[in-house]
Design a protein around this motif. Structure first.
Motif: not given
Length: 189
Positions: A19-47
């Protein structure tokens, strides 16, 4: 192994380092990576749903801080999945091609939902770069799961995590995503 929802919980907790790292610094980009399998799950899956919702929440906070979100599209495992914590989906990622197709679709859907919520997002298509190498090996008549070819060598021995070459390819894709410049012909290695 953290999911986007876990990242959101940390960013959304007052006083937490993320929280503090994101808010206390000037970033141009923030890279988001999900756990390696979750995006491949069916879209109705809770994860999957939790990660999709977290991607929207994270992109909103990132934008509020004056930066832009970048989704790091992960790559399929060299031979697909041979056992997963999501046993009910054991048959969906049978090989690299199937897994990469599902990951690509998952990240594109995350991006569509972020955009629909009114936020800016980029996709660093690292998985598609892996796919290009994979498809090149196949087109040349090779077996991408056989030791010694360029695709095989993108991974460490576990067939999931990147080798130095795979990490370099990912870095090149990230560089090109945020700068718009190609890495082709670069002498850095």
């Amino acid at each position: 192994g953290m999911m986007l929802d876990d990242h959101w919980q940390n960013v959304n907790t007052s006083g937490h380092q993320w929280n503090t790292t994101l808010r206390d610094n000037m970033w141009d980009y923030v890279v988001l990576q999900d756990q390696s399998q979750v995006p491949s799950l069916p879209t109705n899956d809770s994860y999957w749903q939790e990660s999709k919702n977290a991607s929207i929440d994270l992109s909103e906070v990132i934008e509020d801080e004056g930066a832009e979100a970048v989704l790091f599209m992960t790559w399929g495992r060299r031979s697909g999945e041979s056992g997963t914590q999501w046993h009910q989906y054991a048959n969906i990622n049978q090989n690299f091609t199937d897994m990469q197709e599902r990951l690509t679709e998952g990240y594109v859907r995350f991006a569509e939902n972020i955009t629909s919520a009114g936020h800016t997002v980029w996709i660093a298509p690292v998985g598609l770069a892996y796919q290009t190498v994979h498809d090149g090996v196949v087109a040349a008549g090779g077996d991408p799961t056989a030791s010694g070819n360029l695709f095989y060598d993108l991974y460490t021995s576990d067939g999931s995590h990147p080798s130095l070459s795979g990490s370099y390819l990912a870095a090149c894709v990230l560089h090109s995503t945020v700068t718009g410049e190609t890495c082709v012909g670069s002498n850095d290695s």
